[in-house]
Each structure stands twice: as structure tokens, then as C-alpha cells.
Design an enzyme around this catalytic site. Structure first.
Site, mmCIF file in Angstrom:
data_model
loop_
_atom_site.group_PDB
_atom_site.id
_atom_site.type_symbol
_atom_site.label_atom_id
_atom_site.label_comp_id
_atom_site.label_asym_id
_atom_site.label_seq_id
_atom_site.Cartn_x
_atom_site.Cartn_y
_atom_site.Cartn_z
ATOM 1 N N ASP A 1 0.854 -1.174 0.000
ATOM 2 C CA ASP A 1 0.000 0.000 0.000
ATOM 3 C C ASP A 1 0.895 1.230 0.000
ATOM 4 O OD1 ASP A 1 -3.236 0.217 0.866
ATOM 5 O OD2 ASP A 1 -2.072 2.068 1.043
ATOM 6 N N TYR B 1 -13.529 5.658 -14.311
ATOM 7 C CA TYR B 1 -13.682 4.544 -13.371
ATOM 8 C C TYR B 1 -14.350 3.358 -14.073
ATOM 9 C CZ TYR B 1 -15.273 1.863 -9.315
ATOM 10 O OH TYR B 1 -15.507 0.864 -8.416
ATOM 11 N N LYS C 1 -12.752 -0.351 -14.848
ATOM 12 C CA LYS C 1 -13.325 -1.551 -14.238
ATOM 13 C C LYS C 1 -13.867 -2.514 -15.298
ATOM 14 C CE LYS C 1 -12.354 -0.582 -10.000
ATOM 15 N NZ LYS C 1 -11.439 -1.432 -9.221
ATOM 16 N N VAL D 1 -19.231 0.466 -1.638
ATOM 17 C CA VAL D 1 -18.842 0.038 -0.291
ATOM 18 C C VAL D 1 -18.189 1.209 0.427
ATOM 19 C CG1 VAL D 1 -18.518 -2.396 -0.883
ATOM 20 C CG2 VAL D 1 -16.584 -0.833 -1.022
#
Length: 188
Positions: free
Chosen positions: A38, A153, A157, A186
Site C-alpha cells: 500500500d 472509473y 473496471k 462500499v
């Protein structure tokens, strides 16, 4: 449902929090080892302190092919990995396509798609050494249906799903399963 992941090793990108970290905790609770990466140094340090010898966290920029290549060169000492979870992703801009800056488009594609390519490319030699391994790519329901005002986005995806299908065809002969997970919205 009890899953036994004893002696199994997994690599998860962008997993210092959110979905990636939840997956990492499930793996260690099932007996596996997890190597996460990360960009968030503070969270990486906290994870290494709290989950010593269970989760091995490394600070890297998941959009940098050189950093990812170096990361996997260090992981070669593992001899094999049993799974890769490509979790990197950003929301990108929320506006109509004509108002999106080129830099915003490129950053979203670089983060959400190119990172999956880099992690997969450098993990394949280690995945091939496992008797049965798997790649899980995090896509989105936007990659299935589209999402107004979120074109970079959605494009990224959608591309992850195409990449997933292609990799499944290419890697199946090595007993490497490749699947995509397409969550809706989410938190985290």
C-alpha cells in the site's frame, strides 16, 4: 464456513484498509500468510506492528512498474504464492466526460487497470510454482453496467473484467484460476 489456508501464501495490492485489509484478515484467520502493499506508510507501519509474522506489509506505489517489479524480486524467496488479489483502485473524477481533465483520466486508468497488469505480470512465475493458485481481480458493478458521470472509473473496471477473462484463458493450463469480484458501492 471454515477454510483451511495453512501453508498458503497470498499477495494483496492496496490492502492497508478497506476490502483488501478485510481479505487479509480473513486469510490469516484461516491459517494463511499474507503479503500486502500500500502507499499509506502510517497504516503499513501499524499493520507490521500489530500483525507481526502474519501480515507482511510493504509501502509501495502500486502504479509504479519498477516498484512492483522490485517487490516481486524480493518475494522470490517465498518460492511460490498461492494467490494474488489485485485490489488497487480509486474512484476518479465524478463529472461528465467533456469536463474530465486528461490527467484525471490517465491517473484513474493507471491506478485501476495498469496496476493489475503490473502485479499480475510479476506474480505469474510464483503462481505457476503452486499446484493450484488463483488471481482475483477487484472490478465493480460499474464494470458490468456502466456508471454515469464516472467514465474513467467505469472504463477501467470494464477493462479489468476483459483482462480477467483473457487471463483465465491464458493461465488455466497452469492451474491458475482467474476471477473478478464486482462489488457495488462500499464504504472504505
Amino acid at each position: 464456513m471454515n477454510i483451511n489456508l495453512k501453508n498458503k501464501t497470498y499477495v494483496i495490492s492496496a490492502a492497508a484498509d478497506g476490502i483488501g485489509f478485510a481479505i487479509a484478515k480473513k486469510i490469516i484467520n484461516s491459517g494463511g500468510k499474507v503479503y500486502i502493499s500500500d502507499i499509506n506508510k502510517k497504516k503499513i507501519n501499524a499493520i507490521n506492528k500489530k500483525y507481526k509474522n502474519k501480515i507482511f506489509a510493504t509501502e509501495i506505489d502500486c502504479t509504479s512498474p519498477d516498484e512492483i517489479k522490485n517487490y516481486f524480486n524480493k518475494l522470490k524467496s517465498l518460492k511460490k504464492i498461492d494467490g494474488l488479489i489485485n485490489n488497487v483502485g480509486i474512484a476518479g473524477p465524478t463529472k461528465s466526460l467533456e469536463n474530465i481533465k486528461i490527467e484525471e483520466w490517465e491517473e484513474t486508468i493507471k491506478t485501476n487497470l495498469n496496476s493489475h497488469f503490473y502485479f499480475t505480470k510479476y506474480s505469474i512465475p510464483l503462481l505457476k510454482k503452486s499446484k493450484k493458485s488463483s488471481i482475483i481481480n477487484l472490478s465493480s458493478t460499474a464494470g458490468l453496467y456502466g456508471f454515469a458521470q464516472r467514465s474513467p472509473y467505469t472504463a477501467s473496471k470494464w477493462a479489468v473484467i476483459g483482462l480477467t477473462k483473457t487471463l483465465a484463458m491464458e493461465l488455466g493450463k497452469y492451474k491458475i484460476r482467474v476471477n473478478a469480484i464486482c462489488p457495488g458501492s462500499v464504504e472504505g
